[in-house]
Motif scaffolding. Sequence first.
Motif, PDB file in Angstrom:
ATOM      1  N   PRO A   1       0.816  -1.230   0.000  1.00 38.25           N
ATOM      2  CA  PRO A   1       0.000   0.000   0.000  1.00 38.25           C
ATOM      3  C   PRO A   1       0.842   1.268   0.000  1.00 38.25           C
ATOM      4  N   PHE A   2       1.958   1.265   0.751  1.00 38.79           N
ATOM      5  CA  PHE A   2       2.837   2.444   0.792  1.00 38.79           C
ATOM      6  C   PHE A   2       3.412   2.729  -0.589  1.00 38.79           C
ATOM      7  N   LEU A   3       3.899   1.710  -1.266  1.00 37.02           N
ATOM      8  CA  LEU A   3       4.480   1.904  -2.594  1.00 37.02           C
ATOM      9  C   LEU A   3       3.426   2.385  -3.586  1.00 37.02           C
ATOM     10  N   CYS A   4       2.204   1.893  -3.440  1.00 33.56           N
ATOM     11  CA  CYS A   4       1.124   2.324  -4.331  1.00 33.56           C
ATOM     12  C   CYS A   4       0.797   3.802  -4.138  1.00 33.56           C
ATOM     13  N   VAL A   5       0.704   4.246  -2.876  1.00 30.13           N
ATOM     14  CA  VAL A   5       0.325   5.635  -2.627  1.00 30.13           C
ATOM     15  C   VAL A   5       1.454   6.591  -3.003  1.00 30.13           C
ATOM     16  N   MET A   6       2.689   6.091  -3.037  1.00 27.65           N
ATOM     17  CA  MET A   6       3.802   6.947  -3.429  1.00 27.65           C
ATOM     18  C   MET A   6       3.833   7.199  -4.933  1.00 27.65           C
ATOM     19  N   THR A   7       3.016   6.476  -5.696  1.00 29.36           N
ATOM     20  CA  THR A   7       2.920   6.763  -7.131  1.00 29.36           C
ATOM     21  C   THR A   7       2.101   8.027  -7.376  1.00 29.36           C
TER      22      THR A   7
END
Length: 410
Positions: free
Chosen positions: A172-178
């Motif tokens: 989820p963290f990597l997704c929101v950093m997009t």
Amino acid sequence: MAELPQIHSVHHHASHAAHGASSRSERPSLFSWLNPPLLIVVGLLVSYGLLVCWSAVQGLEKYSFNRQLMCVLIGLVLMVIVWRFDYRRLANLTTALLALNVILILSPHIPGLGTDAGMGAKSWIKVGMQVQPGEFAKVTVILYAASLVARYGGTLDDVREYCKVVGLLLVPFLCVMTQPDLGTGLVYLAISAAVLVMGGAKARYLLITLALGIAAIAAVFAVDELLKYETSPGQYEYRLLKNYQRSRLFVFLNPDADLSGDGYNLAQAKIAIGSGGLFGKGLLNATQSTHGFLPEAPTDFVFCVLAEEFGFVGVVALIALYGALIAVCLSVARGADNLYGMLIVMGVIGMWLFQILENIGMDCGLMPITGIPLPFVSYGSSFMIVNFVLVGLIGSVGSHNSVSGRKATP
């Protein structure tokens, strides 16, 4: 988490063995599912928050207090629905919850659906009204993290399994950093950290993870310096971090470095807090926000409005209410009759604690400036509704423990 029905069954039979036929006369009353301390504390917090929010939005066309009230009503309805729902039915849906997280967080990238939230962050969608999916994903991140870690039964001591869990929690963290939305991403990390700590992860693994995280941040800044490119004489753009993100961190390290930008915002926030004195200037008398010196007063810097209008006494009252909220939630967590329920509550506590400390800390210059709002106080439709849903989740854990014969007690 297959053990949930067994745990419920153990309590069920133990209750009958201890009380015999008398247990049939102890059926829960119509409102036995309520948790009065939780409702009272949340009611006081929301009322206080609405009062401060109403004052903060005066004269600002960008914000609508009526919309904030409407979202409180929507949140109350959703809170009751979630409260009455048996959270244990979600215990085995780890994969489905991960997929839902990814869909929610990445939805702003769908052409025609996503909209720019400012500063280059694409974290909102338009569905009749503007909605921030990343906020609603906080609920699913908590459910997902609790479901994932609960599978290990409170003992996560195998290094390979620990690495696998951490990798899955980072999705989820990597997704929101997009988008990119660093503030929301940090909240996801805080939730994951709380669940890992309470889920039985070894302290050594957690410390190594923290050290690697700090090293990764340093590496990002170092690589960004190598990849930067000049857009005009003396002006640079960076590829990994936005300019405003770098500026906020440097202002935290040196508050006097940028008094015309983020340093100015921090200076005005400190002035607002200090000018409130012991008892404050009174409702609607927050001159820093009404005269336009304080940016984003109803959202990021709403604590400054509260401190200026109600002073030190008002700040202590707010912190006392937050303390009472955490204490009530901890009592529910202690009374949980299964690990999954306990981890859900601790995930919510971790999220609220991080947001409280970060929002108040950044206004005082003790934490870097981010866009993290203050629970139940900051203006924001998605944020307010999510907080009510989380209260419903905590209520669900507490009320269903009571039904199974173990009522949470302080």
